[in-house]
Design a protein around this motif. Sequence first.
Motif, PDB file in Angstrom:
ATOM      1  N   CYS A 156       0.853  -1.183   0.000  1.00 10.87           N
ATOM      2  CA  CYS A 156       0.000   0.000   0.000  1.00 10.87           C
ATOM      3  C   CYS A 156       0.892   1.238   0.000  1.00 10.87           C
ATOM      4  O   CYS A 156       1.833   1.315   0.785  1.00 10.87           O
ATOM      5  N   CYS A 175       0.357   2.909   3.993  1.00 10.53           N
ATOM      6  CA  CYS A 175       0.810   2.225   5.208  1.00 10.53           C
ATOM      7  C   CYS A 175       1.905   1.208   4.913  1.00 10.53           C
ATOM      8  O   CYS A 175       2.460   0.615   5.828  1.00 10.53           O
ATOM      9  N   CYS A 196      -7.482   1.270   0.854  1.00  9.20           N
ATOM     10  CA  CYS A 196      -6.582   0.206   1.295  1.00  9.20           C
ATOM     11  C   CYS A 196      -7.324  -0.683   2.296  1.00  9.20           C
ATOM     12  O   CYS A 196      -8.021  -0.184   3.183  1.00  9.20           O
TER      13      CYS A 196
HETATM   14 ZN    ZN Z   1      -2.707   1.066   3.508  1.00 13.30          ZN
END
Ligand code: ZN
Length: 276
Positions: free
Chosen positions: A49, A52, A74
């Motif tokens: 992602c 994150c 996400c």
């Molecule tokens: Zn994420």
Amino acid sequence: MSFLYIIIVFIVGITFGSFSNAFVWRFHQNKSNKKKNKSYSIVNGRSMCPHCEHKLSYYDLVPVLSWIVLAGKCRYCHKRISISYPLTELFTALVFVASFAYWPLKFNGQGITLFVLWFIIVTGLIILALYDIKYMLLPNEIIIVLFCLVLLQIIISLIFFDKNYHYIINNIIGFVIGGGIFYLLFQISKGDWIGGGDVKLGALLGLYLGNGNLAILMIFIASIIGTLFAIPGLIKRNIGPKSQIPYGPYLIIATIVLALFGSSLIKWLISHGVYV
Ligand SMILES: [Zn+2]
């Protein structure tokens, strides 16, 4: 042309588009993280992602579909994933399918060799366009790799497909016109209208098209597309004469159009009395 082939080319295209997304993200991270001694492998390593950096599972990696199923967020941090990801995948797939459907050469030895090389070159161009849209920059490293690929294509054509010196001269003319017009604009405006990256890109694309007329048409078509895209912004006054607009993507779209339809377009122009 069988429907099955189109499906296969579409899937290959969407995969290359997915690679382009990951490449642009990792390349930019590596460029900006150089001082922090943190680096992401461009070829290996699982996709993650962009917010994150959670590693993605195989079911998050289905191009376009994963994005739709997760409603553009996400799975782990629930931050928005830009629509540019699925759009790049779809665009690449469409370019691949159009290239397959309208490839101007026969699918014999020469046609297939240049066709495969085109897929690699066009993926590099899509990566450049994406980078320019996201970060307003055309990285030298990517342009150099593309120059090498285009030179490889010229060498292959010279050695295996008995081209003569006219071919080399035409390539040089394409290079000089594509780069020269932008170099002039760059000098006149002292770098205000276009960036130095556009000069290199213009030369690269002119060399690929391998023809002075096509290089001029490339700049002409790119200007039309650029103007069409700029009009809504000008009306809403989001952009003014001083706004920086990435010009690279328009040049790249124009080159893709001309690589497929350029010779038919020139024939059509000549048959309608336009001297080219
Ligand atoms: Zn994420």
